[in-house]
Design a protein around this motif. Structure first.
Motif, PDB file in Angstrom:
ATOM      1  N   CYS A 169       0.837  -1.192   0.000  1.00  0.00           N
ATOM      2  CA  CYS A 169       0.000   0.000   0.000  1.00  0.00           C
ATOM      3  C   CYS A 169       0.874   1.244   0.000  1.00  0.00           C
ATOM      4  O   CYS A 169       2.067   1.197   0.310  1.00  0.00           O
ATOM      5  N   GLY A 186      -3.094   2.275   4.951  1.00  0.00           N
ATOM      6  CA  GLY A 186      -2.990   1.057   4.161  1.00  0.00           C
ATOM      7  C   GLY A 186      -3.951   0.018   4.706  1.00  0.00           C
ATOM      8  O   GLY A 186      -4.221  -0.041   5.913  1.00  0.00           O
ATOM      9  N   ASP A 195       2.760   0.163   8.300  1.00  0.00           N
ATOM     10  CA  ASP A 195       2.950  -1.113   7.621  1.00  0.00           C
ATOM     11  C   ASP A 195       3.374  -2.144   8.669  1.00  0.00           C
ATOM     12  O   ASP A 195       4.441  -2.008   9.272  1.00  0.00           O
ATOM     13  N   TRP A 223       3.380   3.834   5.812  1.00  0.00           N
ATOM     14  CA  TRP A 223       3.380   3.429   4.412  1.00  0.00           C
ATOM     15  C   TRP A 223       4.061   4.492   3.557  1.00  0.00           C
ATOM     16  O   TRP A 223       4.081   5.677   3.922  1.00  0.00           O
ATOM     17  N   ALA A 227      -5.645   6.420   0.647  1.00  0.00           N
ATOM     18  CA  ALA A 227      -5.126   5.045   0.651  1.00  0.00           C
ATOM     19  C   ALA A 227      -5.090   4.524  -0.783  1.00  0.00           C
ATOM     20  O   ALA A 227      -6.016   4.739  -1.555  1.00  0.00           O
TER      21      ALA A 227
END
Length: 215
Positions: A65, A70, A84, A91, A118
């Motif tokens: 992502c 994400g 993440d 991210w 996103a």
């Protein structure tokens, strides 16, 4: 209408799939070449991985992502995260060119002011698929979903508001942009197993970028 999945040229034009679902054929082609380097930069920071559903099913499409949020899935459920879980870091930022194209495509489909936070990036290799599902983990379903296809062609399944509803089978080609929202926002959709092939720039894979307003 029928298409050869491996024709040399991406079909052009606009197709209506529902009251608020529009397919912009070849819309991302002018930028697609430059996006390969951006994908590599994102992958270097947040590598592709195969996530697991809450039921323990390993997803056949690999995912990463970018953006402020994400999408992740694990035993705890489906949700968005600013971090993440693979790296413990935020991210990667969403490239400005991607954000701009998503907003412009949404506008062409009748959705004004779409600013995604996103971008889900799915990588399909031959045989990989995505089962029928709804995109419903976002807070506000009044915003559309914008999906960009790169690389190998795929067959998109676009169903109804119930999983058992009949589905349309829509070929998606390199550079196609699909937007759905409004009355179509929670329709079930998926990808049939990817056929064998080799794209001249993206190789034996399909990359799908899905832009959403999640927060």
């Amino acid at each position: 209408m029928t298409f050869d999945l491996f024709a040399d040229d991406t079909p052009q034009g606009r197709e209506t799939l529902g009251p608020s679902a529009v397919l912009l054929r070849g819309h991302a082609l002018p930028q697609a070449e430059s996006w390969l380097a951006l994908l590599e930069q994102i992958e270097a920071r947040s590598p592709f991985r195969h996530m697991y559903t809450p039921g323990g099913y390993r997803m056949s499409a690999a995912m990463t992502c970018c953006g402020e949020l994400g999408w992740i899935t694990d035993r705890r459920g489906y949700r968005y995260s600013a971090t993440d879980p693979l790296t413990g870091q935020p991210w990667p930022p969403m490239p400005d060119a991607w954000r701009a194209l998503a907003g412009e495509a949404a506008q062409q489909a009748g959705f004004q002011g779409f600013e995604p936070d996103a971008c889900l990036i799915n990588r399909y290799v031959p045989g990989a698929k995505m089962s029928l599902h709804q995109d419903k983990d976002e807070r506000d379903h009044s915003w559309p979903v914008v999906s960009v296809s790169l690389g190998l062609p795929a067959v998109f399944q676009f169903g109804g508001l119930q999983r058992t509803d009949k589905t349309q089978r829509v070929p998606l080609f390199h550079g196609d942009v699909l937007v759905w929202g409004g009355a179509d926002r929670l329709r079930f959709h998926g990808i049939l197993p990817l056929a064998e092939g080799e794209h001249p720039r993206f190789g034996a894979q399909r990359i799908n970028l899905t832009f959403r307003k999640a927060g």
